[in-house]
Design an enzyme around this catalytic site. Structure first.
Site, PDB file in Angstrom:
ATOM      1  N   GLN A   1     -22.979  14.961 -33.965  1.00  0.00           N
ATOM      2  CA  GLN A   1     -23.159  16.237 -34.922  1.00  0.00           C
ATOM      3  C   GLN A   1     -21.919  16.092 -35.802  1.00  0.00           C
ATOM      4  O   GLN A   1     -22.030  16.880 -36.566  1.00  0.00           O
ATOM      5  CB  GLN A   1     -23.181  17.418 -34.053  1.00  0.00           C
ATOM      6  CG  GLN A   1     -24.387  17.411 -33.098  1.00  0.00           C
ATOM      7  CD  GLN A   1     -24.211  18.719 -31.934  1.00  0.00           C
ATOM      8  OE1 GLN A   1     -24.348  19.575 -32.359  1.00  0.00           O
ATOM      9  NE2 GLN A   1     -23.695  18.291 -30.803  1.00  0.00           N
ATOM     10  N   ASN A   2     -21.051  15.179 -35.688  1.00  0.00           N
ATOM     11  CA  ASN A   2     -19.719  15.221 -36.262  1.00  0.00           C
ATOM     12  C   ASN A   2     -19.670  14.695 -37.568  1.00  0.00           C
ATOM     13  O   ASN A   2     -20.924  13.681 -37.812  1.00  0.00           O
ATOM     14  CB  ASN A   2     -18.781  14.495 -35.624  1.00  0.00           C
ATOM     15  CG  ASN A   2     -18.387  15.278 -34.175  1.00  0.00           C
ATOM     16  OD1 ASN A   2     -18.803  16.489 -34.156  1.00  0.00           O
ATOM     17  ND2 ASN A   2     -17.736  14.488 -33.275  1.00  0.00           N
TER      18      ASN A   2
ATOM     19  N   HIS B   1     -25.461  15.542 -38.939  1.00  0.00           N
ATOM     20  CA  HIS B   1     -25.062  16.302 -40.044  1.00  0.00           C
ATOM     21  C   HIS B   1     -24.453  15.468 -41.231  1.00  0.00           C
ATOM     22  O   HIS B   1     -23.708  16.268 -41.821  1.00  0.00           O
ATOM     23  CB  HIS B   1     -24.231  17.350 -39.612  1.00  0.00           C
ATOM     24  CG  HIS B   1     -24.796  18.230 -38.460  1.00  0.00           C
ATOM     25  ND1 HIS B   1     -24.221  19.026 -37.589  1.00  0.00           N
ATOM     26  CD2 HIS B   1     -26.102  18.690 -38.488  1.00  0.00           C
ATOM     27  CE1 HIS B   1     -25.000  19.593 -36.763  1.00  0.00           C
ATOM     28  NE2 HIS B   1     -26.398  19.658 -37.237  1.00  0.00           N
TER      29      HIS B   1
ATOM     30  N   CYS C   1     -18.321  15.021 -61.175  1.00  0.00           N
ATOM     31  CA  CYS C   1     -18.948  13.640 -61.674  1.00  0.00           C
ATOM     32  C   CYS C   1     -18.703  13.516 -63.254  1.00  0.00           C
ATOM     33  O   CYS C   1     -18.649  14.686 -63.833  1.00  0.00           O
ATOM     34  CB  CYS C   1     -20.329  13.710 -61.164  1.00  0.00           C
ATOM     35  SG  CYS C   1     -21.203  12.204 -61.629  1.00  0.00           S
TER      36      CYS C   1
ATOM     37  N   SER D   1     -20.912  22.358 -27.588  1.00  0.00           N
ATOM     38  CA  SER D   1     -21.089  23.292 -27.101  1.00  0.00           C
ATOM     39  C   SER D   1     -22.514  23.717 -26.695  1.00  0.00           C
ATOM     40  O   SER D   1     -23.020  24.588 -25.867  1.00  0.00           O
ATOM     41  CB  SER D   1     -20.623  24.718 -27.927  1.00  0.00           C
ATOM     42  OG  SER D   1     -21.187  24.691 -28.874  1.00  0.00           O
TER      43      SER D   1
ATOM     44  N   ASN E   1     -17.123  17.646 -20.643  1.00  0.00           N
ATOM     45  CA  ASN E   1     -16.379  18.798 -21.468  1.00  0.00           C
ATOM     46  C   ASN E   1     -15.404  19.529 -20.699  1.00  0.00           C
ATOM     47  O   ASN E   1     -15.565  19.648 -19.454  1.00  0.00           O
ATOM     48  CB  ASN E   1     -17.612  19.776 -21.713  1.00  0.00           C
ATOM     49  CG  ASN E   1     -17.149  20.911 -22.961  1.00  0.00           C
ATOM     50  OD1 ASN E   1     -16.226  21.491 -22.927  1.00  0.00           O
ATOM     51  ND2 ASN E   1     -18.170  20.838 -23.771  1.00  0.00           N
TER      52      ASN E   1
HETATM   53  P1  NAD Z   1     -18.352  23.206 -30.981  1.00  0.00           P
HETATM   54  O1  NAD Z   1     -17.436  23.499 -31.858  1.00  0.00           O
HETATM   55  O2  NAD Z   1     -19.690  24.249 -31.059  1.00  0.00           O
HETATM   56  O3  NAD Z   1     -18.059  23.027 -29.521  1.00  0.00           O
HETATM   57  C1  NAD Z   1     -17.258  22.208 -29.319  1.00  0.00           C
HETATM   58  C2  NAD Z   1     -17.188  22.014 -27.756  1.00  0.00           C
HETATM   59  O4  NAD Z   1     -16.057  20.778 -27.476  1.00  0.00           O
HETATM   60  C3  NAD Z   1     -16.860  22.914 -26.822  1.00  0.00           C
HETATM   61  O5  NAD Z   1     -18.026  23.079 -25.938  1.00  0.00           O
HETATM   62  C4  NAD Z   1     -15.455  22.695 -26.214  1.00  0.00           C
HETATM   63  O6  NAD Z   1     -15.368  23.120 -24.863  1.00  0.00           O
HETATM   64  C5  NAD Z   1     -15.348  21.101 -26.400  1.00  0.00           C
HETATM   65  N1  NAD Z   1     -14.171  20.394 -26.354  1.00  0.00           N
HETATM   66  C6  NAD Z   1     -12.959  21.000 -26.634  1.00  0.00           C
HETATM   67  N2  NAD Z   1     -12.023  19.985 -26.495  1.00  0.00           N
HETATM   68  C7  NAD Z   1     -12.505  18.728 -26.217  1.00  0.00           C
HETATM   69  C8  NAD Z   1     -12.185  17.538 -25.607  1.00  0.00           C
HETATM   70  N3  NAD Z   1     -10.847  17.399 -25.587  1.00  0.00           N
HETATM   71  N4  NAD Z   1     -13.110  16.817 -25.058  1.00  0.00           N
HETATM   72  C9  NAD Z   1     -14.425  17.237 -24.887  1.00  0.00           C
HETATM   73  N5  NAD Z   1     -14.634  18.398 -25.362  1.00  0.00           N
HETATM   74  C10 NAD Z   1     -14.102  19.182 -25.716  1.00  0.00           C
HETATM   75  O7  NAD Z   1     -18.975  21.766 -31.607  1.00  0.00           O
HETATM   76  P2  NAD Z   1     -20.622  21.290 -31.697  1.00  0.00           P
HETATM   77  O8  NAD Z   1     -21.250  21.546 -30.530  1.00  0.00           O
HETATM   78  O9  NAD Z   1     -20.410  19.960 -32.099  1.00  0.00           O
HETATM   79  O10 NAD Z   1     -21.130  22.156 -32.982  1.00  0.00           O
HETATM   80  C11 NAD Z   1     -20.413  22.550 -34.076  1.00  0.00           C
HETATM   81  C12 NAD Z   1     -20.905  21.798 -35.343  1.00  0.00           C
HETATM   82  O11 NAD Z   1     -19.885  21.669 -36.202  1.00  0.00           O
HETATM   83  C13 NAD Z   1     -21.496  20.444 -35.239  1.00  0.00           C
HETATM   84  O12 NAD Z   1     -22.772  20.551 -35.510  1.00  0.00           O
HETATM   85  C14 NAD Z   1     -20.826  19.636 -35.974  1.00  0.00           C
HETATM   86  O13 NAD Z   1     -21.548  19.327 -37.157  1.00  0.00           O
HETATM   87  C15 NAD Z   1     -19.707  20.503 -36.901  1.00  0.00           C
HETATM   88  N6  NAD Z   1     -18.308  19.950 -36.752  1.00  0.00           N
HETATM   89  C16 NAD Z   1     -17.975  18.914 -36.923  1.00  0.00           C
HETATM   90  C17 NAD Z   1     -16.479  18.400 -36.691  1.00  0.00           C
HETATM   91  C18 NAD Z   1     -16.260  16.994 -36.784  1.00  0.00           C
HETATM   92  O14 NAD Z   1     -16.894  16.127 -37.817  1.00  0.00           O
HETATM   93  N7  NAD Z   1     -15.321  16.446 -35.997  1.00  0.00           N
HETATM   94  C19 NAD Z   1     -15.544  19.289 -36.234  1.00  0.00           C
HETATM   95  C20 NAD Z   1     -15.839  20.807 -36.141  1.00  0.00           C
HETATM   96  C21 NAD Z   1     -17.322  21.062 -36.331  1.00  0.00           C
END
Ligand code: NAD
Length: 248
Positions: free
Chosen positions: A101-102, A119, A148, A189, A213
């Site tokens: 999802q990142n 995403h 652009c 989450s 998690n």
């Molecule tokens: P979320 O922010 O809803 O949840 C994050 C989860 O990660 C929580 O359950 C938390 O307990 C857990 N967490 C925290 N620290 C951790 C660690 N060190 N190791 C493992 N788990 C840990 O994230 P989501 O469910 O991915 O949904 C959020 C949406 O936001 C995603 O769809 C994504 O597209 C986007 N997002 C992306 C990034 C990125 O690209 N890095 C960052 C923030 C949000």
């Protein structure tokens, strides 16, 4: 049996293992998650800065208030032990596709071979007029919003709130989820749809669900077969080492 050892055994003996990752796997790379303590949404309102409606209404405000800071953070981020643990499992022949999802591109930077980006990826910016793509690294931010050569406004090649997941990513993820034996769910989450239904599809198709998690999620006491409570870096590194010990 110790949940980590049981998980390693499931991975070592499976035909098809896939992973679903969320923002949590990149927390140890310095990128805060969207929810929970220290999260981005504690600082800014997602509906004001991360919804497509807000961007279309006032791209300058969204670039200044959110996207410039996001780009700065992502430019500096490097893969951590969590990303590398998944690469180690792939190198052992024990992990196939990662559905993420990142938007940070850290799985690819770590060396993972097959990553479905639910995403999109912030590494690219798309012109809203001519559809041209440029790497974020070369983006001129001296005037906002960035534009652009054709005059169109650049937007990140990611899915904003209020936009659809690319159909191809969704279809492939559903198909992989319904045919894997083991799914490793890391740092999500599990509340953002439709990504949250991917582990449910896997479970309903008979897969063994391993969740990593530091905090329990709606999955932990429902569909997860093993909940490995801890940070992704330590847990995935240890898991990969344990799997290696079982198969060599
Ligand atoms: P979320 O922010 O809803 O949840 C994050 C989860 O990660 C929580 O359950 C938390 O307990 C857990 N967490 C925290 N620290 C951790 C660690 N060190 N190791 C493992 N788990 C840990 O994230 P989501 O469910 O991915 O949904 C959020 C949406 O936001 C995603 O769809 C994504 O597209 C986007 N997002 C992306 C990034 C990125 O690209 N890095 C960052 C923030 C949000």
């Amino acid at each position: 049996m110790d949940p980590l050892l049981r998980s390693a055994e499931a991975i070592a003996s499976a035909h098809s293992v896939i992973a679903l990752t969320g923002a949590g796997i990149s927390v140890e790379s310095g990128i805060p998650p969207f929810r929970g303590a220290g999260s981005l949404w504690e600082k800014i309102d997602p509906m004001e800065f991360a919804h497509i409606g807000s961007f279309l209404k006032n791209p300058e405000k969204v670039w200044k208030g959110f996207l410039v800071g996001m780009k700065d953070m992502l430019d500096k981020a490097r893969p951590n032990d969590g990303h590398m643990g998944l690469v180690a499992l792939e190198n052992l022949g024990r992990l196939g596709t990662i559905i993420t999802q990142n938007i940070d591109g850290l799985h690819q930077l770590a060396g993972s071979g097959d990553v479905i980006e639910f995403h999109g990826n912030f590494a690219w910016q798309r012109c809203m007029d001519c559809d041209g793509l440029v790497p974020s690294s070369g983006l001129d931010l001296s005037s906002l919003p960035p534009r652009c050569a054709c005059g169109g406004i650049y937007r990140p090649d990611c899915v904003f709130f209020g936009e659809m997941i690319p159909e191809e990513s969704l279809a492939r993820s559903r198909s992989l989820a319904s045919s894997c034996d083991v799914m490793i769910v890391v740092g999500t989450s599990a509340v953002v749809q439709p990504a949250a239904m991917i582990p449910v599809i896997a479970k309903n198709s008979g897969a063994f669900i391993i969740e990593v998690n530091p905090e329990p999620t709606p999955l932990s006491h429902s569909i997860s077969d093993r909940f490995l409570q801890g940070k992704a870096g330590h847990v995935l590194k240890t898991l990969a080492e344990t799997v290696k010990g079982l198969i060599v």
